[in-house]
Scaffold this motif. Structure first.
Motif, short mmCIF file in Angstrom:
data_model
loop_
_atom_site.label_atom_id
_atom_site.label_comp_id
_atom_site.label_asym_id
_atom_site.label_seq_id
_atom_site.Cartn_x
_atom_site.Cartn_y
_atom_site.Cartn_z
N THR A 39 0.29 -9.15 -5.05
CA THR A 39 0.41 -7.71 -4.84
C THR A 39 1.31 -7.48 -3.64
O THR A 39 1.06 -8.02 -2.55
N VAL A 40 2.35 -6.69 -3.83
CA VAL A 40 3.32 -6.40 -2.79
C VAL A 40 3.17 -4.94 -2.39
O VAL A 40 3.30 -4.05 -3.23
N CYS A 41 2.86 -4.71 -1.13
CA CYS A 41 2.72 -3.34 -0.64
C CYS A 41 4.10 -2.69 -0.58
O CYS A 41 5.05 -3.25 -0.02
N ARG A 42 4.19 -1.52 -1.14
CA ARG A 42 5.42 -0.75 -1.09
C ARG A 42 5.08 0.71 -0.83
O ARG A 42 5.53 1.60 -1.48
N GLY A 43 4.23 0.90 0.17
CA GLY A 43 3.78 2.24 0.50
C GLY A 43 4.38 2.74 1.78
O GLY A 43 5.56 2.57 2.06
N CYS A 44 3.56 3.29 2.62
CA CYS A 44 3.92 3.99 3.85
C CYS A 44 5.01 3.29 4.66
O CYS A 44 6.09 3.81 4.83
N CYS A 45 4.73 2.11 5.19
CA CYS A 45 5.68 1.38 6.03
C CYS A 45 6.35 0.24 5.28
O CYS A 45 7.53 -0.03 5.47
#
Length: 136
Positions: free
Chosen positions: A22-28
């Protein structure tokens, strides 16, 4: 199967349940707030390198912004049965670190293969609240 019983160069057999990356691609994460990295290329590279080996997904903010550019490697069912738990990696802001994640997942990931030692520098433990969202 223990962590050490798999061969270092082996990959999960075709059709076997796979790790999830899972790769975070949200806020920052994945934004100009983390300069010097082509975030879209990183995600494309992970998907290309792990095609058929692991599920790679992008998600909204994982609420671990102090470690911006977060990748979570969740074990396969076999990895979980062998004691593997999700591994949270933060500040994965260079292609060498991404390659290390890829190599580890190709060998089986959490519970089935030891991660490259360098990934210890990226590993962190998020709050229980945040961890709980990934465990669901």
């Amino acid at each position: 199967m223990s962590r050490r019983s798999r061969s270092a160069g082996s990959t999960p057999p075709p059709g076997a349940a796979r790790c999830t990356v899972t790769v975070c691609r949200g806020c920052c994460c994945g934004s100009a707030k983390v300069p010097g990295l082509d975030h879209a290329a990183q995600l494309r590279g992970l998907r290309r390198a792990l095609d058929g080996v692991a599920a790679v997904r992008a998600t909204d903010c994982l609420d671990a912004c102090e470690h911006a550019n977060v990748i979570v490697v969740q074990p396969s069912p076999a990895g979980r049965a062998a004691g593997g738990r999700p591994v949270w990696l933060g500040l994965v802001n260079d292609l060498d670190a991404t390659a290390d994640v890829t190599a580890w997942v190709e060998r089986g990931g959490p519970g089935l293969a030891e991660p490259p030692g360098i990934l210890d520098l990226y590993t962190f433990t998020p709050s229980r609240r945040v961890r709980g969202r990934m465990e669901e």
